[in-house]
Design a protein around this motif. Structure first.
Motif, short mmCIF file in Angstrom:
data_model
loop_
_atom_site.label_atom_id
_atom_site.label_comp_id
_atom_site.label_asym_id
_atom_site.label_seq_id
_atom_site.Cartn_x
_atom_site.Cartn_y
_atom_site.Cartn_z
N HIS A 78 35.94 82.21 91.56
CA HIS A 78 34.94 83.25 91.81
C HIS A 78 35.01 84.29 90.68
O HIS A 78 36.11 84.73 90.34
N VAL A 80 34.78 87.78 88.58
CA VAL A 80 34.84 89.24 88.72
C VAL A 80 34.38 89.81 87.40
O VAL A 80 34.95 89.51 86.36
N LEU A 93 32.00 92.00 92.24
CA LEU A 93 32.30 90.72 92.87
C LEU A 93 31.00 90.00 93.21
O LEU A 93 30.00 90.63 93.53
N TYR A 198 38.20 86.75 97.78
CA TYR A 198 38.74 87.53 96.66
C TYR A 198 40.08 88.17 97.01
O TYR A 198 40.57 89.00 96.27
#
Lengths: 227, 209
Positions: A78, A80, A93, A198
């Motif tokens: 994921h 950032v 995010l 996260y």
């Protein structure tokens, strides 16, 4: 010529399909890079939206994007986005979830305490115009600004999207959209689920340490996993 | 520009006396789906007009070569190819609009007006007439969409094309007396408005006779 014979029909169908297939493949090839660029630009615009940048009068959003977003980290796949606004570091995010008719998504910008929401931006594939589709509009998004994703104990508890008048337990809340309950619940669930994804990023970062060092550390961790 | 009687009828007939939506009652599903706001309705109207006109021309050009037994399939392939083209072009050059219309562009393929015009007109008429017929029917469809969207956006959200028409200060929330009609946002209301238009349209045309 007999246009009703079997041979003619089969040949005709084959030729038509081949012509159409070649045409569409060609168009897709020619327009592909342009579409890719559009998708990327759209993503950059959305991240700028989460960072509360007004891009309605901006001629070159891509340039603005690259002037603000300094780095991209990877947390278990994921992204950032690390941005700097007026000397303050912000972490953006990426969110992904489900609405009523189709997927919804968005970007959540956090202050460097990784608790206070700096800004939020949402997108959707096919929510009802005028109802669920209102999640992309400012009045809904602005509610998130200044909310905290952690409770008093410092645990990440997300922010609830609830009908006005109901009270969330142990977390902060914003008002849902009337007439769009499922989309609103979708946003709420999306925030909760994605913040959990996260978790390693949000919890590992010691708040006392300077952020710059942490960025390097994060990079090292992701390098290690790659090795 | 002087138009012959027949040309005039082909082009302008579908706008009123032979309207695809209110007289032939075709293409209702998309009329419900994209009319919550004026802007998507406009874009949808333009997209359908272009696609009907172009597919009418192509089918009219091919009309003497198409094998009867697979004519519907050939029509469908032509329409599907055109719709995919429009969708790809929109994604490349008008990304925001493409995103807003999302699935509805793809659903043009299933719009009954297209198949109806191809089967009823383009298969038996010359190219230029077919083009006018497609143009007329597309515009007739767009006109109804725009009327429906006008009422739904005005009374449902108090805006037109996104601009505020009904002042904020009128609203109950701001101490006024007015409230948006939530019903307007529901697909059912589009059907009721279309019904109202059909009623008005029939009543007016009845008087003329």
């Amino acid at each position: 010529m007999n246009t009703n014979s079997n041979t003619y029909t089969i040949v005709y169908a084959t030729v038509v399909v081949i012509i159409v297939a070649v045409l569409l493949a060609l168009v897709s090839q020619v327009l592909g890079p342009r579409q890719q660029a559009n998708v990327q630009l759209d993503q950059q615009k959305q991240i700028l939206g989460a960072l509360k940048q007004d891009i309605s009068n901006c001629n070159d959003p891509a340039a603005l994007y690259f002037s603000l977003v300094k780095d991209t980290l990877d947390v278990n796949g994921h992204p950032v986005y690390v941005a700097e606004i007026e000397g303050e570091q912000k972490f953006v995010l990426k969110l992904k979830g489900a609405g009523l008719w189709g997927g919804i998504g968005g970007y959540l910008a956090l202050d460097k305490d990784l608790n206070t929401i700096y800004g939020a931006n949402f997108n959707h594939e096919s929510e009802t115009p005028g109802l669920g589709a209102l999640i992309v509009e400012l009045p809904f998004r602005q509610q998130f600004e200044g909310k905290h994703i952690r409770n008093a104990q410092g645990e990440v508890v997300s922010v609830a999207v609830l009908k006005a008048g109901t009270q969330a337990e142990g977390q902060e809340q914003v008002d849902a959209l009337s007439g769009a309950t499922i989309t609103s619940t979708g946003v709420s669930d999306m925030l909760k689920a994605n913040l959990a994804e996260y978790a390693s990023f949000l919890n590992e970062l010691p708040e006392a340490e300077p952020e710059a060092e942490e960025v390097i550390e994060e990079n090292q961790t992701s390098n290690q996993t790659e090795e | 520009m002087a138009l012959s009687q027949k040309t005039k009828e082909t082009l302008l007939g579908p706008l009123n006396a032979n309207n695809p939506v209110v007289v032939q009652v075709l293409g209702i599903c998309s009329a419900l789906a994209v009319t919550v706001q004026l802007k998507p309705a406009l874009v949808m109207g333009v997209a359908v007009t272009i696609i009907v006109a172009m597919s009418n021309v192509i089918i009219s050009l091919l009309r003497n070569t198409i094998p009867m037994r697979i004519r519907i399939i050939v029509q469908l392939v032509v329409v599907a190819a055109l719709v995919t083209l429009v969708s790809e072009v929109l994604k490349a050059f008008a990304y925001d609009v493409a995103m807003q219309l999302s699935v509805y562009i793809g659903l043009i393929i299933t719009n009954c007006i297209l198949m109806g015009r191809l089967e009823a007109f383009a298969m038996t008429n010359k190219v230029w007439d077919s083009f006018l017929d497609g143009l007329g029917n597309g515009l007739g469809y767009a006109a109804i969409l725009i009327i429906v969207a006008f009422f739904r956006e005005l009374f449902g959200a108090g805006t037109l094309l996104g601009f505020r028409v009904i002042p904020e200060s009128w609203y109950v929330a701001n101490g006024g007396f007015y409230e948006n009609c939530g019903m307007m946002m529901m697909p059912a209301m589009a059907l009721i408005i279309v019904g109202g238009i059909i009623w008005a349209h029939r009543a007016i045309n009845e008087e003329k006779k």
